[in-house]
Design an enzyme around this catalytic site. Structure first.
Site, PDB file in Angstrom:
ATOM      1  N   ASP A  91      -3.926  -1.090  -8.117  1.00  0.00           N
ATOM      2  CA  ASP A  91      -3.033  -2.377  -7.960  1.00  0.00           C
ATOM      3  C   ASP A  91      -3.932  -3.433  -7.554  1.00  0.00           C
ATOM      4  OD1 ASP A  91      -1.166  -0.567  -9.009  1.00  0.00           O
ATOM      5  OD2 ASP A  91       0.336  -1.258  -7.684  1.00  0.00           O
TER       6      ASP A  91
ATOM      7  N   CYS B  19      -4.880   6.995  -7.844  1.00  0.00           N
ATOM      8  CA  CYS B  19      -4.011   5.719  -7.709  1.00  0.00           C
ATOM      9  C   CYS B  19      -2.598   5.914  -8.230  1.00  0.00           C
ATOM     10  CB  CYS B  19      -4.820   4.595  -7.997  1.00  0.00           C
ATOM     11  SG  CYS B  19      -4.406   3.022  -7.328  1.00  0.00           S
ATOM     12  N   ASP B  20      -1.907   4.611  -8.164  1.00  0.00           N
ATOM     13  CA  ASP B  20      -0.260   4.848  -8.456  1.00  0.00           C
ATOM     14  C   ASP B  20       0.230   5.080  -9.789  1.00  0.00           C
ATOM     15  OD1 ASP B  20      -0.751   3.661  -5.941  1.00  0.00           O
ATOM     16  OD2 ASP B  20       0.603   1.747  -6.276  1.00  0.00           O
ATOM     17  N   LYS B  21      -0.703   4.645 -10.795  1.00  0.00           N
ATOM     18  CA  LYS B  21      -0.258   5.042 -12.064  1.00  0.00           C
ATOM     19  C   LYS B  21      -0.544   6.191 -12.735  1.00  0.00           C
ATOM     20  CE  LYS B  21       1.745   1.042 -11.458  1.00  0.00           C
ATOM     21  NZ  LYS B  21       1.092   0.840 -10.059  1.00  0.00           N
TER      22      LYS B  21
ATOM     23  N   CYS C 193      -4.233   4.464  -1.394  1.00  0.00           N
ATOM     24  CA  CYS C 193      -3.754   3.860   0.005  1.00  0.00           C
ATOM     25  C   CYS C 193      -3.097   5.002   0.885  1.00  0.00           C
ATOM     26  CB  CYS C 193      -2.688   3.157  -0.422  1.00  0.00           C
ATOM     27  SG  CYS C 193      -3.341   1.661  -1.199  1.00  0.00           S
TER      28      CYS C 193
ATOM     29  N   SER D 189       4.742  -3.822  -4.451  1.00  0.00           N
ATOM     30  CA  SER D 189       4.187  -2.561  -3.818  1.00  0.00           C
ATOM     31  C   SER D 189       4.886  -1.495  -2.992  1.00  0.00           C
ATOM     32  CB  SER D 189       2.994  -3.153  -2.900  1.00  0.00           C
ATOM     33  OG  SER D 189       2.601  -2.318  -1.844  1.00  0.00           O
TER      34      SER D 189
END
Length: 560
Positions: free
Chosen positions: A81, A122-124, A194, A470
């Site tokens: 991101d 990470c997020d995705k 994160c 976010s």
């Protein structure tokens, strides 16, 4: 043991050319009879989220080979991101989730491999990997590859969220460039995702709640001894999973999704978990309405953990107290404990003896942090399908907000307006054109929200947007992911400066208080990006609405 689809009949052309290729890679004829496992790696040197994954893939391959399988590393796109939002108006973020699933399909289905070990970072990555697992229905274990260690600055804890907030404060002159630079130099002390309860850690926990990750494996500090132990255990388990022919669709049941949504509500997870879990359900073809689950379970599930940015607890403390397994143990009376997991056992069996070590960090059902939901779905004349609001653990903001609209069509314009003083207390900042089609790919609306905090306007200005936020956003009244989006003809396309907007979290409504006859006379604002000729153009033409997970399917097609 199930027949391996990766094995071809000796003497045939497919067998001969595959044997020629793989023998040149050092495989023997004995190896070719073993389960062939894809190690799905989103390694990249563009972001710390992924910078350690090559070593993780190597350890996974060793474990798979030791368990009697053959590991083949495959690569996918690796969206971050904070890095990839720079291009395409931020559209390469959400759209890359679907690109990950297609990358996996092409590599794994094309080669007819037998199973997958996916390295979630990470997020995705986790949702993209789950989508592919559900679509292909091949034995799969998801491995959460850890959160990043954080640092300190000026004697205080400092992580990536602090940098994000600090950038907004600097833009409004509340901190100096030297202070922001110092924060950015100290916030990230190593690889991993994160460190807060943002989208990445939320989705890693969701994988465990769904039964797709080994019990007790999330969240975990990247490169810690425990992470390496979990990687090796997963590498061993995926070989047995193939031999037992235990497939994702046998695990991704309605009950499993209810368990995952319960976990997300109990830990105040990222609102992005809603559309990601819906996308996985679409690929699994199980008919589960994840949005409906969040609405139905919201008042039933209490808040048991207050992890930053939702509360004072660090992700390190949450892991030490028992992590996802400890959370699920506390929730067991609300869960379908007979749901099966990748261990081959039931969730209840997996949780046996895994109660939290610190009941203050992960509280019991009888003594929660609160019973008011922190992920609130709203509807109304401004959000006929849905909008989502993320609330804090210790909620102090007024439950309703009514004010005149101040409309922007890009985050950049909104930031300029804020700097110029055009956004004032009492207004509702409307940021449109950021939906899955309008950007395309769904643009990030977080920067203006953090800039409002930097300007001292949090709680004094509400935000309504069809963009994504976010997983760290939980300040002020911010209605995100409004659907239908403006580009699809949603009411946001009709809003004009000065229109009265009302958001009421008690009644869970978001309304545009303009007479119907006046709206009918207006021309919708539809001047949004078309994605050009590349991937974003493909995404724009094929993306479904958020209530279908924003998955990419050709118009007229249905989920499997």
């Amino acid at each position: 043991m199930t027949d391996l689809r990766s094995n071809y009949t000796p003497g045939t052309s497919p067998w001969a050319v595959r044997r020629a290729q793989w023998r040149a890679l050092g495989l023997t004829d004995e190896d070719m009879a073993k389960p062939k496992i894809a190690i799905v790696n989103s390694s990249s040197q563009l972001a710390t989220c992924y910078s350690h994954l090559d070593a993780v893939a190597a350890a996974a391959k060793e474990a798979i080979d030791a368990a009697g399988g053959i590991g083949f590393e495959i690569r996918t796109v690796a969206p971050s991101d904070f890095i990839h939002s720079a291009g395409g108006r931020g559209g390469y973020i959400l759209s890359a989730r679907d690109l990950i699933s297609h990358d996996i399909e092409a590599a794994v289905e094309g080669a007819q491999l037998d199973g997958m070990l996916t390295l979630a970072s990470c997020d995705k990555t986790a949702p993209g990997q789950l989508m592919a697992a559900a679509r292909l229905d091949l034995p799969t274990v998801v491995v959460g590859c850890g959160y990043q260690p954080c640092g300190t600055f000026a004697g205080r804890h400092c992580d990536i969220e602090d940098v994000f907030l600090g950038a907004g404060h600097h833009a409004q002159g509340r901190i100096t460039l030297d202070e922001l630079t110092g924060m950015s130099e100290n916030a990230v002390a190593g690889p991993g995702v994160c460190a807060g309860m943002g989208t990445a850690n939320s989705m890693h926990i969701a994988c465990e709640a769904l039964g797709m990750a080994l019990p007790g494996s999330t969240p975990v500090l990247a490169n810690s001894a425990k992470m390496w132990d979990d990687v090796r255990a997963a590498g061993s388990r995926i070989v047995d999973l193939v031999r037992q022919d235990l497939r994702p669709r046998a695990l991704l049941t309605r009950e499993a999704f209810e368990n995952a949504v319960t976990a997300m509500l109990s830990v105040s997870a990222s609102i992005n978990s809603v559309k990601h879990l819906q996308a996985v359900a679409e690929e699994a073809g199980n008919g589960v309405d994840v949005y409906g689950l969040y609405e139905r379970l919201a008042d039933r599930v209490p808040l048991l953990a207050a992890v930053r940015p939702n509360g004072p607890v660090s992700i390190e403390e949450f892991e030490a107290a028992g992590g996802a397994a400890g959370l699920l143990w506390q929730l067991r009376d609300l869960l379908h404990t007979d749901a099966r997991t990748v261990t081959g056992r039931t969730l209840g069996e997996d949780l046996d003896g895994r109660g939290p070590t610190d009941p203050e960090v992960i509280r019991p059902l009888t003594r929660p942090h609160g019973r008011r939901p922190t992920i609130v779905l709203v509807r109304g004349s401004l959000a006929p399908a849905t909008g989502i609001v993320k609330l804090a653990v210790d909620e102090e903001r007024p439950p309703s907000f009514t004010g005149p609209a101040k409309v922007y069509d890009t985050p950049h314009d909104a930031l300029d307006g804020l700097k110029a003083g055009d956004v004032r207390a009492g207004q509702v900042l409307v940021l449109r054109g950021l939906g899955p089609t309008g950007t395309p790919g769904m643009g990030m609306a977080s920067r203006p929200v953090f800039a409002l905090d930097g300007a001292g306007l949090t709680g004094k200005v509400a935000v309504v947007t069809d963009g994504q936020l976010s997983g760290l956003v939980n300040k002020g009244i911010v209605v995100g992911e409004v659907s239908p989006e403006a580009a699809a003809g949603g009411p946001l396309a009709l809003v004009r400066d000065g229109d009265t907007i009302s958001v009421d979290l008690t009644t869970r409504r978001a309304d545009l208080l303009v007479p119907d006859e006046e709206l009918a006379a207006r021309t919708p604002v539809t001047a949004y990006a078309d994605g050009g000729r590349g991937w974003l153009s493909v995404y724009c033409r094929t993306v479904r609405p958020l209530q279908q997970g924003a998955v990419t399917l050709e118009k007229g097609s249905t989920s499997p």
